[in-house]
Write a protein that holds these residues in place. Structure first.
Motif, PDB file in Angstrom:
ATOM      1  N   ASP B 114     -12.889  91.506  31.958  1.00 25.73           N
ATOM      2  CA  ASP B 114     -11.615  91.247  31.290  1.00 25.73           C
ATOM      3  C   ASP B 114     -11.693  89.832  31.258  1.00 25.73           C
ATOM      4  OD1 ASP B 114     -11.403  90.474  34.083  1.00 25.73           O
ATOM      5  OD2 ASP B 114      -9.440  91.186  34.380  1.00 25.73           O
ATOM      6  N   LEU B 115     -12.949  89.085  31.378  1.00 25.59           N
ATOM      7  CA  LEU B 115     -13.164  87.710  31.087  1.00 25.59           C
ATOM      8  C   LEU B 115     -14.431  87.363  30.534  1.00 25.59           C
ATOM      9  CD1 LEU B 115     -12.247  84.708  31.814  1.00 25.59           C
ATOM     10  CD2 LEU B 115     -13.575  85.109  34.064  1.00 25.59           C
ATOM     11  N   ARG B 116     -14.293  86.614  29.287  1.00 25.97           N
ATOM     12  CA  ARG B 116     -15.483  86.289  28.686  1.00 25.97           C
ATOM     13  C   ARG B 116     -15.688  84.847  28.344  1.00 25.97           C
ATOM     14  NH1 ARG B 116     -19.748  88.603  26.552  1.00 25.97           N
ATOM     15  NH2 ARG B 116     -20.208  87.564  24.350  1.00 25.97           N
ATOM     16  N   VAL B 117     -16.657  84.108  29.159  1.00 26.45           N
ATOM     17  CA  VAL B 117     -16.558  82.546  28.974  1.00 26.45           C
ATOM     18  C   VAL B 117     -17.780  82.344  27.788  1.00 26.45           C
ATOM     19  CG1 VAL B 117     -16.818  80.305  29.849  1.00 26.45           C
ATOM     20  CG2 VAL B 117     -15.414  82.398  31.124  1.00 26.45           C
ATOM     21  N   THR B 118     -17.485  82.051  26.747  1.00 25.50           N
ATOM     22  CA  THR B 118     -18.780  81.700  25.705  1.00 25.50           C
ATOM     23  C   THR B 118     -18.600  80.437  24.982  1.00 25.50           C
ATOM     24  OG1 THR B 118     -17.133  82.579  24.108  1.00 25.50           O
ATOM     25  CG2 THR B 118     -18.757  83.949  24.939  1.00 25.50           C
ATOM     26  N   ARG B 119     -19.862  79.867  24.541  1.00 24.14           N
ATOM     27  CA  ARG B 119     -19.705  78.647  23.962  1.00 24.14           C
ATOM     28  C   ARG B 119     -20.900  78.900  22.820  1.00 24.14           C
ATOM     29  NH1 ARG B 119     -22.909  73.929  23.886  1.00 24.14           N
ATOM     30  NH2 ARG B 119     -22.312  72.322  22.791  1.00 24.14           N
ATOM     31  N   LYS B 120     -20.708  78.901  21.545  1.00 22.42           N
ATOM     32  CA  LYS B 120     -21.615  79.273  20.721  1.00 22.42           C
ATOM     33  C   LYS B 120     -22.243  80.680  20.880  1.00 22.42           C
ATOM     34  CE  LYS B 120     -22.833  74.454  19.571  1.00 22.42           C
ATOM     35  NZ  LYS B 120     -23.413  73.267  19.549  1.00 22.42           N
ATOM     36  N   GLU B 121     -23.697  80.875  21.077  1.00 24.23           N
ATOM     37  CA  GLU B 121     -23.919  82.159  21.266  1.00 24.23           C
ATOM     38  C   GLU B 121     -24.126  82.366  22.941  1.00 24.23           C
ATOM     39  OE1 GLU B 121     -27.087  79.646  20.007  1.00 24.23           O
ATOM     40  OE2 GLU B 121     -25.335  80.339  19.124  1.00 24.23           O
ATOM     41  N   LYS B 122     -23.985  81.389  23.731  1.00 18.54           N
ATOM     42  CA  LYS B 122     -23.948  81.546  25.304  1.00 18.54           C
ATOM     43  C   LYS B 122     -22.963  81.879  25.885  1.00 18.54           C
ATOM     44  CE  LYS B 122     -27.844  77.715  25.860  1.00 18.54           C
ATOM     45  NZ  LYS B 122     -27.966  76.385  26.127  1.00 18.54           N
ATOM     46  N   ASP B 187     -15.044  66.874  27.543  1.00 11.46           N
ATOM     47  CA  ASP B 187     -14.145  66.732  26.265  1.00 11.46           C
ATOM     48  C   ASP B 187     -14.979  67.902  25.271  1.00 11.46           C
ATOM     49  OD1 ASP B 187     -12.404  65.001  26.914  1.00 11.46           O
ATOM     50  OD2 ASP B 187     -13.302  63.309  26.174  1.00 11.46           O
ATOM     51  N   GLU B 188     -15.996  68.535  25.832  1.00 11.04           N
ATOM     52  CA  GLU B 188     -16.553  69.663  24.948  1.00 11.04           C
ATOM     53  C   GLU B 188     -15.385  70.908  24.966  1.00 11.04           C
ATOM     54  OE1 GLU B 188     -19.382  69.929  23.303  1.00 11.04           O
ATOM     55  OE2 GLU B 188     -20.352  68.056  23.761  1.00 11.04           O
ATOM     56  N   THR B 189     -15.555  71.821  24.136  1.00 10.54           N
ATOM     57  CA  THR B 189     -14.836  72.901  24.168  1.00 10.54           C
ATOM     58  C   THR B 189     -15.375  74.162  24.315  1.00 10.54           C
ATOM     59  OG1 THR B 189     -13.437  71.851  22.399  1.00 10.54           O
ATOM     60  CG2 THR B 189     -13.253  74.243  22.379  1.00 10.54           C
ATOM     61  N   ILE B 190     -14.939  74.914  25.358  1.00 14.45           N
ATOM     62  CA  ILE B 190     -15.527  76.308  25.454  1.00 14.45           C
ATOM     63  C   ILE B 190     -14.749  77.398  25.198  1.00 14.45           C
ATOM     64  CG2 ILE B 190     -17.299  75.525  27.254  1.00 14.45           C
ATOM     65  CD1 ILE B 190     -15.242  76.626  29.290  1.00 14.45           C
ATOM     66  N   PHE B 191     -15.000  78.395  25.187  1.00 17.52           N
ATOM     67  CA  PHE B 191     -13.960  79.508  24.621  1.00 17.52           C
ATOM     68  C   PHE B 191     -13.847  80.539  26.006  1.00 17.52           C
ATOM     69  CE2 PHE B 191     -15.347  77.946  20.891  1.00 17.52           C
ATOM     70  CZ  PHE B 191     -14.267  77.966  19.956  1.00 17.52           C
ATOM     71  N   ILE B 192     -12.467  80.924  26.283  1.00 22.65           N
ATOM     72  CA  ILE B 192     -12.293  81.618  27.371  1.00 22.65           C
ATOM     73  C   ILE B 192     -11.632  82.903  26.776  1.00 22.65           C
ATOM     74  CG2 ILE B 192     -11.124  81.913  29.622  1.00 22.65           C
ATOM     75  CD1 ILE B 192     -11.368  79.077  30.033  1.00 22.65           C
ATOM     76  N   ASN B 193     -11.929  83.969  26.913  1.00 18.02           N
ATOM     77  CA  ASN B 193     -11.452  85.250  26.219  1.00 18.02           C
ATOM     78  C   ASN B 193     -11.067  84.634  24.594  1.00 18.02           C
ATOM     79  OD1 ASN B 193     -11.847  86.424  28.382  1.00 18.02           O
ATOM     80  ND2 ASN B 193      -9.801  87.022  28.699  1.00 18.02           N
ATOM     81  N   TYR B 194     -11.910  84.007  23.983  1.00 15.33           N
ATOM     82  CA  TYR B 194     -12.186  83.473  22.571  1.00 15.33           C
ATOM     83  C   TYR B 194     -10.829  82.672  22.246  1.00 15.33           C
ATOM     84  CZ  TYR B 194     -14.819  87.762  22.637  1.00 15.33           C
ATOM     85  OH  TYR B 194     -15.964  88.654  23.101  1.00 15.33           O
ATOM     86  N   LYS B 195     -10.436  82.059  23.303  1.00 16.34           N
ATOM     87  CA  LYS B 195      -9.387  80.882  23.185  1.00 16.34           C
ATOM     88  C   LYS B 195      -9.807  79.775  23.277  1.00 16.34           C
ATOM     89  CE  LYS B 195      -5.347  83.651  23.584  1.00 16.34           C
ATOM     90  NZ  LYS B 195      -5.807  85.233  23.889  1.00 16.34           N
ATOM     91  N   PRO B 196      -9.967  78.655  22.638  1.00 18.48           N
ATOM     92  CA  PRO B 196     -10.760  77.333  22.997  1.00 18.48           C
ATOM     93  C   PRO B 196      -9.808  76.788  23.980  1.00 18.48           C
ATOM     94  CG  PRO B 196      -9.217  77.006  20.967  1.00 18.48           C
ATOM     95  CD  PRO B 196      -9.053  78.581  21.295  1.00 18.48           C
ATOM     96  N   PHE B 197     -10.876  76.053  24.989  1.00 14.18           N
ATOM     97  CA  PHE B 197     -10.373  75.192  26.020  1.00 14.18           C
ATOM     98  C   PHE B 197     -10.912  74.046  26.194  1.00 14.18           C
ATOM     99  CE2 PHE B 197      -7.625  77.629  28.930  1.00 14.18           C
ATOM    100  CZ  PHE B 197      -7.358  78.750  28.413  1.00 14.18           C
ATOM    101  N   LYS B 198     -10.272  73.017  26.414  1.00 11.83           N
ATOM    102  CA  LYS B 198     -11.342  71.399  26.496  1.00 11.83           C
ATOM    103  C   LYS B 198     -11.593  71.585  28.049  1.00 11.83           C
ATOM    104  CE  LYS B 198      -9.389  67.275  26.112  1.00 11.83           C
ATOM    105  NZ  LYS B 198      -8.788  66.241  25.618  1.00 11.83           N
ATOM    106  N   ILE B 199     -12.801  70.887  28.027  1.00 14.41           N
ATOM    107  CA  ILE B 199     -13.085  70.643  29.347  1.00 14.41           C
ATOM    108  C   ILE B 199     -12.489  69.319  29.779  1.00 14.41           C
ATOM    109  CG2 ILE B 199     -15.143  70.429  31.023  1.00 14.41           C
ATOM    110  CD1 ILE B 199     -16.788  72.204  29.200  1.00 14.41           C
ATOM    111  N   VAL B 200     -11.814  69.043  30.812  1.00 16.05           N
ATOM    112  CA  VAL B 200     -11.375  67.649  31.142  1.00 16.05           C
ATOM    113  C   VAL B 200     -12.156  67.205  32.775  1.00 16.05           C
ATOM    114  CG1 VAL B 200      -9.176  67.879  30.144  1.00 16.05           C
ATOM    115  CG2 VAL B 200      -9.557  68.691  32.617  1.00 16.05           C
TER     116      VAL B 200
END
Lengths: 241, 461
Positions: B114-122, B187-200
């Protein structure tokens, strides 16, 4: 007062229910500076007598006074100390320690009397000189002839300047020439004032001493003493017939 | 006869029969070396376990989880179970003075899909997403190395911000760039369950002291391109070590986001009603005084029973059981190690007794001679005893010298084990044991030598 005073010495062994009287009432005085031989066949009790006088064994009854110390009831520790300081032993089989050098063998008694290592070395070399063995001090006993080994043993017996020297068949393991030279050495020690006691079964050897005591069945069977009888000792080493 | 002379004569005996002495010493060498080696491995493991206990918050941390299984007398009330909610958090904050930093946590794990953490194809594997409050930093013993923790305001506003562990960075960005520099994806962005999150912020890399050293060395030797460690490869085989490695690896694989963000944006299961009613995965807090653990637990229990209307639908989890496990494991390993080393020393000691006895029957004549020229029984006793002690202590010293090599050899042969740590105490114990073995083993032969009758001994061939 005599150096050694034995009064009615008995030594009894019990072997398998049988009583063996090795010594059966020996009374004997030895003065300082005497040259004595104890003679007797094997089993006569002469070795037992030497062991008792030499503080290796205790009598069953009787008293012994050695140089003012009553040794018949001394503790093992006192006996060890007397053996160390007042008695020198020379054995038939030399009894040198094979792993030690000649000098270390001669030093051995002094280790137990607490001399410093420098003092030990000095006195050991002096003792070796007196038996003409100083040039062999670094050899091991196995590299020496029988006579040389016995001379080393004599040096070891002398090194603590004992009151009395016991020699148990000192020539028994040597050829006759070498044996004679060893006997001459004892004679020399006697003339220098030492008290020497030879223990032997051989009348020829006993003949070198002025005073001879014959032991048989644990008793003094016969005694030749120049002081008592005025007999002159037959002193003729090397003229065996 | 002074001690130095006796010791020297002891060495002379050893030298005179050097091969026999070496064989005899071998038993003691093995005993001492195995004792020191064993102690080093146990110490290494102990340190690892203790570090990991501290890493997971120490003994002060207690956790409360929902429990669906009610006690028997409340079985009929199962419908009423609501689980742990934010209400409990506030109730504890206000009413339980023995605890502090009460922090709610909602967890999602990637392997439950129930969790998918992605960035580009990784994408990441085995990630632990925790929706929580900023306080959790302290309570989970986290440390921010780069950037910052999200703030209470960001939590209140349900902002899409996150703080990531280094393992998440490794999966999504890689550890080093082409210049060999460590990548810091602030300040990069990753996707958690397809929603963008900013790394602080990014947490520091958690690892054992020993592994940190190894990694630094590897970095120096092989250049920065080398990936230092792969936590997922489970380097440790036994359960306690593995448990402590999980502490490290799960901390490194953590993503922290504000609790509100998780509830309002990522939570499909949450339908309606007040946020206060959202059930939490767990609730964690620290107690002020470990010695008051029982009292603190009772206080928390009282407060929770009130907010839960008397239902015992929660359970406590303390680190105490982990600590007990650690103590037990260390005790077990120590005991078995000591036992093995003890057997080695015993065998070594018997070897010494054997050799000394046979050497005495060889040396009956020597003992007789020494006694006839004035050695006392005590002299002979101490000579033989000293020879035995010299033999054993020499073996002990050689064993001590050999043990670092043995430890290195074993550690390189079996890299699965925890890094061993050689301690001075164990060396001291090993050395004293060799001396004790020597004196005990020398006792019987020494008594025999002392008792020997010099006349018999001189007659002996």
């Amino acid at each position: 007062m005599p150096l050694l005073e034995l009064r009615d010495i008995h030594k009894t062994y019990y072997l398998g229910g049988e009583t063996i009287r090795a010594l059966d009432g020996v009374t004997l005085d030895i003065d300082s500076g005497e040259f004595i031989s104890i003679i007797g066949p094997s089993g006569s009790g002469k070795s037992t007598l030497m062991h008792i006088i030499g503080c290796l064994d205790s009598p069953t009854s009787g008293t012994i006074n050695l140089d003012g110390v009553m040794i018949h009831n001394a503790s093992a520790r006192q006996l060890a100390s007397i053996r160390n300081k007042k008695i020198g032993f020379v054995f038939q089989f030399f009894n040198l320690l094979p792993k030690l050098t000649v000098r270390q063998n001669v030093e051995l008694p002094m280790i137990y009397s607490g001399f410093s290592s420098k003092e030990r070395r000095e006195r050991a070399m002096n003792a070796l000189e007196s038996v003409n063995m100083e040039d062999r001090s670094k050899h091991r006993p196995s590299q020496l002839s029988g006579g040389q080994q016995q001379r080393t043993a004599i040096a070891r017996a002398l090194v603590n300047n004992p009151k009395i020297i016991f020699a148990d068949e000192p020539t028994g393991n040597l050829d006759s020439n070498t044996g004679e030279r060893i006997l001459q050495m004892f004679d020399k020690l006697h003339t220098e004032g030492k008290t020497v006691m030879l223990v032997t079964h051989d009348p020829e050897i006993a003949a070198v001493t002025p005073r001879r005591i014959e032991i048989r069945d644990g008793k003094i069977a016969n005694e030749i003493d120049p002081k008592l009888s005025g007999q002159t000792p037959r002193f003729n080493i090397g003229t065996k017939n | 006869m002074n001690l130095l002379t006796i010791i020297l004569s002891g060495f002379r005996e050893i030298k005179a029969h050097w091969f026999r002495s070496a064989l005899t010493m071998f038993g003691v060498i093995c005993g001492v070396a195995s004792l020191v080696t064993m102690a080093a491995f146990v110490k290494g493991k102990e340190n690892l376990l203790r570090e990991s206990l501290a890493q997971s918050g120490g003994l002060e941390r207690i956790t409360i989880e929902s429990e669906d299984d009610l006690p028997d007398y409340q079985k009929h009330l199962e419908d009423e179970i609501r689980g742990i909610t934010l209400k409990d958090v506030y109730a504890l904050k206000n009413n339980a003075p023995l605890v502090y930093n009460v922090t709610p946590i909602i967890q999602k794990r990637s392997f439950r899909s129930d969790l998918r953490v992605t960035r580009k194809e990784k994408s990441t594997r085995f990630t632990l997403l925790q929706g929580t409050w900023p306080e959790s930093l302290d309570i989970m013993d986290h440390e921010i190395e780069h950037g910052r923790m999200f703030s209470e305001i960001e939590d209140h506003l349900a902002k899409n911000v996150c703080v990531i562990g280094t393992e998440v960075r490794n999966s999504l960005f890689g550890e080093y760039d082409e210049n060999g520099e460590t990548i810091v994806p602030i300040d990069e962005t990753i996707f958690i369950n397809y929603k963008p999150f900013k790394i602080v912020g990014m947490l520091k890399e958690y690892m054992t002291e020993a592994d940190r050293k190894k990694k630094e060395e590897a970095k120096k030797n092989k250049g920065a391109t080398q990936r230092g460690f792969d936590w997922r490869s489970m380097r440790y085989k036994d359960s306690n070590s593995r448990r402590s490695m999980i502490v490290y690896s799960s901390k490194n694989s953590t993503i922290l986001i504000p609790l509100n963000t998780l509830v309002s944006k990522l939570d499909s299961s949450f339908e309606s009603g007040s946020k206060m009613d959202r059930s939490l995965s767990e609730l964690t807090m620290k107690i002020f005084d470990v010695s008051l653990l029982e009292k603190s637990l009772q206080q928390v229990r009282n407060v929770l029973l009130r907010t839960h209307n008397g239902l015992e639908d929660f359970e406590f989890e303390t680190q105490e059981s982990f600590a007990d496990d650690i103590t037990q494991a260390i005790y077990n390993e120590r005991t078995s190690g000591m036992f093995i080393a003890g057997i080695c020393l015993l065998v070594g000691g018997i070897g010494i007794i054997n050799i000394m006895l046979s050497s005495i029957s060889e040396r009956v004549r020597e003992i007789g001679i020494r006694k006839s020229i004035g050695a006392t029984n005590l002299d002979m006793f101490s000579q033989i005893l000293t020879e035995s002690v010299v033999l054993a202590v020499s073996g002990g010293i050689i064993g001590l010298i050999a043990s670092p090599f043995l430890i290195d050899a074993l550690a390189s042969y079996a890299p699965d084990t925890t890094p061993p740590i050689m301690t001075v105490e164990s060396m001291f114990i090993g050395f004293s044991f060799s001396a004790i073995t020597g004196s005990l083993a020398g006792l019987i032969p020494a008594i025999k030598a002392a008792k020997l009758d010099p006349i018999e001994a001189l007659r002996y061939d």
